[in-house]
Design a protein around this motif. Structure first.
Motif, PDB file in Angstrom:
ATOM      1  N   ALA A 153     -72.401   0.436   4.655  1.00 21.95           N
ATOM      2  CA  ALA A 153     -73.683   0.734   5.288  1.00 21.95           C
ATOM      3  C   ALA A 153     -74.821   0.664   4.267  1.00 21.95           C
ATOM      4  N   HIS A 154     -74.581   1.206   3.074  1.00 22.94           N
ATOM      5  CA  HIS A 154     -75.613   1.187   2.031  1.00 22.94           C
ATOM      6  C   HIS A 154     -75.965  -0.250   1.647  1.00 22.94           C
ATOM      7  N   ALA A 155     -74.940  -1.099   1.528  1.00 28.94           N
ATOM      8  CA  ALA A 155     -75.190  -2.488   1.166  1.00 28.94           C
ATOM      9  C   ALA A 155     -76.034  -3.207   2.209  1.00 28.94           C
ATOM     10  N   ALA A 156     -75.872  -2.780   3.492  1.00 29.00           N
ATOM     11  CA  ALA A 156     -76.631  -3.404   4.573  1.00 29.00           C
ATOM     12  C   ALA A 156     -77.975  -2.727   4.811  1.00 29.00           C
ATOM     13  N   GLY A 157     -78.245  -1.635   4.113  1.00 29.81           N
ATOM     14  CA  GLY A 157     -79.493  -0.903   4.311  1.00 29.81           C
ATOM     15  C   GLY A 157     -79.504  -0.053   5.564  1.00 29.81           C
ATOM     16  N   VAL A 158     -78.311   0.364   6.013  1.00 21.92           N
ATOM     17  CA  VAL A 158     -78.198   1.199   7.211  1.00 21.92           C
ATOM     18  C   VAL A 158     -77.914   2.637   6.775  1.00 21.92           C
ATOM     19  N   PRO A 159     -78.785   3.590   7.116  1.00 23.17           N
ATOM     20  CA  PRO A 159     -78.538   4.980   6.713  1.00 23.17           C
ATOM     21  C   PRO A 159     -77.449   5.619   7.575  1.00 23.17           C
ATOM     22  N   ILE A 160     -76.398   6.139   6.947  1.00 23.94           N
ATOM     23  CA  ILE A 160     -75.373   6.889   7.666  1.00 23.94           C
ATOM     24  C   ILE A 160     -75.027   8.136   6.868  1.00 23.94           C
ATOM     25  N   SER A 161     -74.462   9.106   7.552  1.00 23.56           N
ATOM     26  CA  SER A 161     -73.920  10.304   6.927  1.00 23.56           C
ATOM     27  C   SER A 161     -72.525  10.502   7.493  1.00 23.56           C
ATOM     28  N   VAL A 162     -71.526  10.515   6.630  1.00 19.48           N
ATOM     29  CA  VAL A 162     -70.139  10.599   7.077  1.00 19.48           C
ATOM     30  C   VAL A 162     -69.630  12.028   6.924  1.00 19.48           C
ATOM     31  N   ASN A 163     -69.204  12.614   8.024  1.00 14.09           N
ATOM     32  CA  ASN A 163     -68.516  13.906   7.993  1.00 14.09           C
ATOM     33  C   ASN A 163     -67.024  13.654   8.155  1.00 14.09           C
ATOM     34  N   PHE A 195     -75.881   2.885  16.477  1.00 20.98           N
ATOM     35  CA  PHE A 195     -74.432   3.055  16.557  1.00 20.98           C
ATOM     36  C   PHE A 195     -73.826   2.100  17.577  1.00 20.98           C
ATOM     37  N   ALA A 196     -74.471   1.964  18.735  1.00 20.09           N
ATOM     38  CA  ALA A 196     -73.950   1.093  19.785  1.00 20.09           C
ATOM     39  C   ALA A 196     -73.844  -0.351  19.302  1.00 20.09           C
ATOM     40  N   ALA A 197     -74.860  -0.814  18.568  1.00 22.49           N
ATOM     41  CA  ALA A 197     -74.821  -2.181  18.038  1.00 22.49           C
ATOM     42  C   ALA A 197     -73.676  -2.337  17.044  1.00 22.49           C
ATOM     43  N   TRP A 198     -73.496  -1.324  16.184  1.00 20.66           N
ATOM     44  CA  TRP A 198     -72.409  -1.373  15.211  1.00 20.66           C
ATOM     45  C   TRP A 198     -71.051  -1.317  15.910  1.00 20.66           C
ATOM     46  N   PHE A 199     -70.924  -0.458  16.920  1.00 20.83           N
ATOM     47  CA  PHE A 199     -69.672  -0.361  17.677  1.00 20.83           C
ATOM     48  C   PHE A 199     -69.278  -1.715  18.262  1.00 20.83           C
ATOM     49  N   THR A 246     -74.228  -5.206   8.645  1.00 16.55           N
ATOM     50  CA  THR A 246     -75.204  -6.243   8.296  1.00 16.55           C
ATOM     51  C   THR A 246     -75.820  -6.854   9.547  1.00 16.55           C
ATOM     52  N   ALA A 247     -74.973  -7.131  10.554  1.00 18.75           N
ATOM     53  CA  ALA A 247     -75.476  -7.708  11.798  1.00 18.75           C
ATOM     54  C   ALA A 247     -76.371  -6.724  12.539  1.00 18.75           C
ATOM     55  N   ALA A 248     -75.973  -5.448  12.571  1.00 14.96           N
ATOM     56  CA  ALA A 248     -76.771  -4.437  13.261  1.00 14.96           C
ATOM     57  C   ALA A 248     -78.122  -4.264  12.582  1.00 14.96           C
ATOM     58  N   ALA A 249     -78.118  -4.282  11.245  1.00 14.09           N
ATOM     59  CA  ALA A 249     -79.383  -4.151  10.525  1.00 14.09           C
ATOM     60  C   ALA A 249     -80.296  -5.337  10.803  1.00 14.09           C
ATOM     61  N   GLY A 250     -79.722  -6.538  10.850  1.00 12.45           N
ATOM     62  CA  GLY A 250     -80.521  -7.721  11.154  1.00 12.45           C
ATOM     63  C   GLY A 250     -81.098  -7.687  12.541  1.00 12.45           C
TER      64      GLY A 250
END
Length: 461
Positions: free
Chosen positions: A363-373, A405-409, A450-454
């Protein structure tokens, strides 16, 4: 690293492009079943697209009716800790099936599974049901019968099944009565009378001060406080030490503490989340893993409380299929396999830790902010910029980017990875997941992020 389940080769990145058979089945299902599904999250409404109709499951994989294969991170929402179609479970169920499917009378397997559950969890007595919902509603009835009080407390975003009194602040469609007395809330489902919902008081998970305040004001009226030791239905939320201490303080007011371990029981350790986190509930509820994937539930606790259950006591609870021989056989095989493998929880934890780290890196490489629990083999990747592990409440979880999230899913699904179709659910790792599945999953995640970020940048340009 050996496994009891044969590992199939990883699926191709995309699999069959057609979903024609799933689409046809979904159309037929909508004509005869509300929403076309028998449990709401299966409809894919929060992520879009057509739900996949599954034809078979083996090891770490699902295969749908169109022939696409997916690495499965749902595991039937938790019970498949050994993987699908595990040989020991399959053989146990086949042997039980040869003797009949239901008796409506006691059997030896009920006794054996009760002995195993009580020994592993340190519980005095247990009563089996056919679902987690039955277990939690029965435990609350027992708490009311034992204490002589009528109010219960639950936490916002904790889900305890669909019994009327528990469908309060239980999901995303929340209706809070801000002008009512401390803890008052309105039902989060049509069909639940407000008068009944008024018997359920609501406060915030991981907010010890709020729980203390509620108990100080209403403690003498409260029969029980029910909670998820680790929340799984608002995404994974882990209790803080201060909150664990506050949970134990509810006993000072004479209320019972009920741990809903339907999801976490035997998932996080042989003694469940309560053993892992040092919790000491008066009653606990279980499901999922104790049936090895077959319909099951149970509740249990101290003997003095459980002896209030009929026929020994005045609190009535019954079930024609409770203690079903097939479910008991599957549960026995699952728990015995877990107990015989002292390293299994460490392996599950290690895989899930690597999965969490890999998701963050992708996610970091794609510039997508996430927080993993994450805790043990449970994980949620929240699509938001909170620091790792800082999502601690339903309100914080609700701030996630559900569209992202939906796009990534959808990106993961297209690349052969079946993730939970909701931002606000846990995924579950099984003993059948190996390095091959991890590598394929993280490759898919990198491409999907990467696709979701784009797509997100294109939508705002």
């Amino acid at each position: 690293m050996t496994r009891d389940v044969p590992v199939a080769p990883a699926p191709s990145p995309a699999g069959p492009s057609s979903t024609a058979r799933s689409e046809a089945l979904f159309a037929r299902a909508r004509a005869v079943t509300p929403g076309g599904v028998n449990s709401p999250v299966r409809a894919f409404r929060s992520v879009g697209g057509v739900p996949r109709f599954i034809a078979s499951a083996h090891g770490a994989y699902l295969t749908d009716v169109d022939g696409a294969r997916y690495i499965d991170y749902i595991g039937s929402w938790g019970p498949m800790i050994l993987g699908h179609d595990h040989p020991a479970v399959r053989e146990a169920v086949a042997h039980a099936l040869s003797g009949g499917t239901s008796f409506g009378a006691p059997s030896a397997r009920e006794v054996e599974l009760a002995e195993l559950v009580t020994r592993l969890t340190g519980t005095d007595k247990v009563r089996f049901t056919s679902s987690g919902t039955e277990a939690t509603m029965s435990a609350l009835r027992l708490a009311r019968g034992f204490t002589g009080r009528k109010f219960i407390v639950k936490f916002r975003g904790n889900y305890h099944g669909h019994a009327d009194g528990l469908l309060v602040e239980a999901g995303s469609g929340l209706m809070t009565n801000a002008d009512g007395p401390l803890g008052a809330a309105a039902p989060s489902s049509a069909g639940v009378p407000p008068e009944y919902a008024a018997l359920t008081l609501v406060t915030e998970y991981n907010d010890p001060a709020a729980l203390d305040a509620l108990m100080q004001e209403r403690g003498a009226e409260i029969a029980a406080v029910i909670f998820e030791p680790v929340v799984g239905n608002a995404g994974v939320l882990v209790p803080t030490p201060d909150f664990v201490d506050a949970l134990h303080r509810v006993k000072d007011a004479g209320a019972l503490l009920i741990a809903d371990e339907v999801m976490t029981g035997f998932r996080l350790s042989l003694s469940g989340a309560t053993g892992l986190l040092g919790l000491e509930p008066d009653l606990s509820c279980w499901g999922k893993i104790i049936g090895g994937g077959l319909p099951v539930g149970a509740y249990g606790g101290r003997a003095e409380i459980m002896e209030f259950v009929s026929p020994q006591g005045p609190v009535y609870q019954a079930g024609t299929l409770s203690g079903n021989p097939l479910a008991m056989a599957a549960g026995l095989a699952t728990l015995r396999t877990l107990e015989a493998d002292p390293d299994i929880y460490a392996r599950l934890d290690a895989y899930t830790a690597r999965l969490a780290a890999g998701l963050q890196d992708a996610a970091h490489a794609a510039g997508v902010p996430i927080s993993v629990n994450r805790i043990g083999s449970m994980l949620t990747a929240f699509h938001q910029g909170a620091p790792h592990g800082s999502v601690g409440s339903y309100a914080q979880a609700a701030g996630s980017d559900t569209a992202g999230f939906a796009a990534w899913f959808q990106g993961m699904l297209a690349r052969g990875v079946y993730w939970a179709p909701s931002q606000f659910e846990s995924i579950f790792v099984s003993a059948a997941h190996t390095d091959a599945e991890l590598s394929t999953t993280l490759d898919a995640a990198h491409t999907a992020y990467t696709a979701a970020a784009g797509a997100a940048k294109g939508a705002t340009s």
